[in-house]
Design an enzyme around this catalytic site. Structure first.
Site, mmCIF file in Angstrom:
data_model
loop_
_atom_site.group_PDB
_atom_site.id
_atom_site.type_symbol
_atom_site.label_atom_id
_atom_site.label_comp_id
_atom_site.label_asym_id
_atom_site.label_seq_id
_atom_site.Cartn_x
_atom_site.Cartn_y
_atom_site.Cartn_z
ATOM 1 N N HIS A 73 103.248 1.050 39.758
ATOM 2 C CA HIS A 73 103.188 -0.397 39.698
ATOM 3 C C HIS A 73 102.463 -0.902 38.452
ATOM 4 O O HIS A 73 102.297 -2.101 38.258
ATOM 5 C CB HIS A 73 102.476 -0.892 40.970
ATOM 6 C CG HIS A 73 102.628 -2.338 41.259
ATOM 7 N ND1 HIS A 73 101.561 -3.217 41.270
ATOM 8 C CD2 HIS A 73 103.720 -3.082 41.568
ATOM 9 C CE1 HIS A 73 101.991 -4.426 41.572
ATOM 10 N NE2 HIS A 73 103.293 -4.374 41.756
ATOM 11 N N LYS A 115 101.504 -1.939 34.545
ATOM 12 C CA LYS A 115 102.166 -2.574 33.403
ATOM 13 C C LYS A 115 101.266 -2.369 32.193
ATOM 14 O O LYS A 115 100.261 -3.073 32.029
ATOM 15 C CB LYS A 115 102.400 -4.075 33.621
ATOM 16 C CG LYS A 115 103.397 -4.396 34.748
ATOM 17 C CD LYS A 115 102.720 -4.561 36.067
ATOM 18 C CE LYS A 115 103.706 -4.998 37.146
ATOM 19 N NZ LYS A 115 103.094 -4.971 38.484
ATOM 20 N N ASP A 140 100.491 2.615 18.695
ATOM 21 C CA ASP A 140 99.769 3.359 17.650
ATOM 22 C C ASP A 140 98.352 3.738 18.051
ATOM 23 O O ASP A 140 97.508 3.999 17.192
ATOM 24 C CB ASP A 140 99.735 2.562 16.337
ATOM 25 C CG ASP A 140 101.117 2.416 15.707
ATOM 26 O OD1 ASP A 140 101.972 3.281 15.960
ATOM 27 O OD2 ASP A 140 101.335 1.439 14.971
ATOM 28 N N HIS A 157 101.909 -14.952 40.726
ATOM 29 C CA HIS A 157 102.080 -13.508 40.597
ATOM 30 C C HIS A 157 100.860 -12.841 39.982
ATOM 31 O O HIS A 157 100.819 -11.628 39.811
ATOM 32 C CB HIS A 157 103.331 -13.232 39.739
ATOM 33 C CG HIS A 157 103.824 -11.833 39.818
ATOM 34 N ND1 HIS A 157 103.611 -10.906 38.818
ATOM 35 C CD2 HIS A 157 104.529 -11.188 40.766
ATOM 36 C CE1 HIS A 157 104.166 -9.758 39.138
ATOM 37 N NE2 HIS A 157 104.717 -9.904 40.324
ATOM 38 N N LYS A 177 97.028 -11.369 39.128
ATOM 39 C CA LYS A 177 96.027 -10.513 39.766
ATOM 40 C C LYS A 177 94.777 -10.554 38.883
ATOM 41 O O LYS A 177 94.510 -9.627 38.105
ATOM 42 C CB LYS A 177 96.526 -9.073 39.892
ATOM 43 C CG LYS A 177 97.900 -8.936 40.578
ATOM 44 C CD LYS A 177 99.001 -8.818 39.567
ATOM 45 C CE LYS A 177 100.339 -8.408 40.144
ATOM 46 N NZ LYS A 177 100.845 -9.154 41.251
ATOM 47 N N ASP A 204 80.556 -14.837 38.384
ATOM 48 C CA ASP A 204 79.470 -15.401 37.582
ATOM 49 C C ASP A 204 79.957 -15.742 36.177
ATOM 50 O O ASP A 204 81.059 -16.263 36.013
ATOM 51 C CB ASP A 204 78.264 -14.475 37.581
ATOM 52 C CG ASP A 204 77.571 -14.442 38.945
ATOM 53 O OD1 ASP A 204 77.801 -15.359 39.743
ATOM 54 O OD2 ASP A 204 76.822 -13.488 39.207
#
Length: 425
Positions: free
Chosen positions: A118, A120, A125, A298, A300, A305
């Site tokens: 899952h 991404k 380089d 969508h 996350k 603080d």
């Protein structure tokens, strides 16, 4: 669940920029690939053969044709519908396309729905990296319409990129050719960029089904325990374990401003239903809940603080916390925290509906009591129960050896594939 051999540590001297939605993310990634000199590694759960996927295809193909080494890893469940022409257009240019657990169809349906890749991640380089929740599909662009997703990623430069680079090389090796290949690849890889690029401390945290089963959740819980002023968590699929819920309630009761930004217009109705089962429990402790209503959320992301923030692929639900392979970047930097806070505050002020206790008063109190009993026990035990599901060794299979290219042969349209696949699958 325990986490063995935990190597999480802070790395200083990084530059980290927040990227919001595909409008900011895709141009940066495609430009970085076009400017690559030696190597590009891309991991993604979803890659669709739409206008975004075709732009990624063109950028990788052009880079490969001028001698850049390109590795693309896609998930067999999240990206099942790429045509033979799409795959061969990459492999013929020299792109290595690998599929994480491609699986087989039964009665037209894929059965390998658990323990997905899952993450991404993009590394260019060994000097520039991208981590977040944005897939390569047109539904991450506003012109997709009411179902366009609201999401985030980060672009990174500095020493933390070297750690991410080593991780993705190891993932390729352990899923395919083995540790010996990994050691040889490291000898050929250019020296990692250790030059300071900024002032931010960063930590790259992953979740797998072997040594790092709960690292991301533990980092969340530790930050919540340490919070003294505010906690903001924006998460698309919210149904965390009992321990995280307990820490949120404790924080609110000791006077921390705890806010959750959750889906108000979900891509799947069950997502909102599951999260809403926790509303009474959280509101009663003083947690403030906001439902994002412009379109499907969508993202996350979270902040605690004035310095701690995280952006990544991990939802706070059973799939991400107990089954999927995930990756988050945790940032310790006041400037980045302020940017994320401003984005979240704007969302809450202009695009969210705050859920009040009065909104839930119509529910029958007896049913609420019964439901709370079952939710409590589900939250308490599901991490251990899901952990008992089979932990198959992940396989990376060359794309030409899989059935990914069967879509056009079976007459399935691009739009149908893009419209039905969802992140929570």
């Amino acid at each position: 669940m325990s986490s063995r051999n935990n190597n999480n540590h802070w790395t200083g001297g990084n530059r980290i920029e927040l990227l919001e939605n595909g409008e900011q993310f895709f141009p940066r990634v495609f430009d970085a690939i076009r400017k690559a000199r030696r190597e590009v590694i891309v991991e993604t759960f979803i890659l669709f053969e739409d206008k975004v996927g075709l732009q990624l295809h063109a950028a990788m193909r052009e880079a490969a044709q001028r001698g850049v080494k390109i590795d693309l890893m896609i998930d067999g469940f999240g990206s099942p519908d790429l045509s033979r022409e799409f795959i061969e257009g990459l492999t013929s240019a020299g792109v290595k396309v690998r599929v994480f657990d491609p699986g087989q169809r039964f009665m037209g349906q894929r059965l390998n729905v658990f323990r997905r890749m899952h993450r991404k991640i993009v590394v260019v380089d060994g000097e520039r990296a991208f981590v977040g929740g944005i897939n390569y599909s047109a539904d991450h662009l506003l012109d997709f319409g009411p179902k366009a997703k609201q999401d985030y990623a980060v672009e990174l430069a500095g020493p933390i990129v070297g750690e991410i680079h080593q991780f993705v090389l190891r993932a390729i090796a352990l899923g395919g050719k083995g540790a010996g290949w990994f050691r040889r690849r490291l000898k050929l890889a250019p020296p990692e960029n250790q030059v300071r690029a900024g002032e931010a401390d960063a930590m790259f945290v992953t979740r797998d089904n072997r040594r790092h089963t709960n690292d991301i959740e533990r980092q969340y819980r530790a930050a919540i325990r340490a919070a003294r002023k505010r906690i903001v968590i924006a998460n698309a699929y919210f149904f965390p374990g009992y321990l995280l819920i307990k820490e949120l309630r404790r924080a609110a009761r000791r006077g921390v401003d705890v806010r959750l930004v959750l889906q108000g217009e979900p891509d799947m109705p069950i997502v909102k239903t599951a999260a809403s089962m926790l509303y009474h429990h959280l509101l009663h402790a003083g947690v403030r809940i906001y439902e994002y209503c412009d379109r499907p959320l969508h993202g996350k992301v979270a902040l605690m603080d004035d310095r701690w923030s995280t952006v990544g692929s991990s939802n706070l639900d059973p799939l991400s916390l107990s089954l999927n392979l995930e990756a988050n970047v945790i940032v310790r930097d006041a400037a980045f925290n302020q940017v994320l806070w401003e984005r979240m505050d704007r969302l809450m002020q202009h695009s969210c509906k705050q859920v009040e206790a009065a909104d839930l008063a119509s529910e029958w109190s007896g049913w609420r009591l019964v439901r709370s009993f079952f939710v409590f026990h589900i939250l308490r035990w599901y991490p251990a129960l899901l952990g008992r599901l089979p932990r198959h060794a992940p396989r990376l299979t060359p794309a030409e050896a899989t059935d990914l290219a069967s879509r056009r042969d079976s007459g399935r349209s691009d739009s149908a594939g893009g419209a039905t696949r969802t992140e929570a699958a």
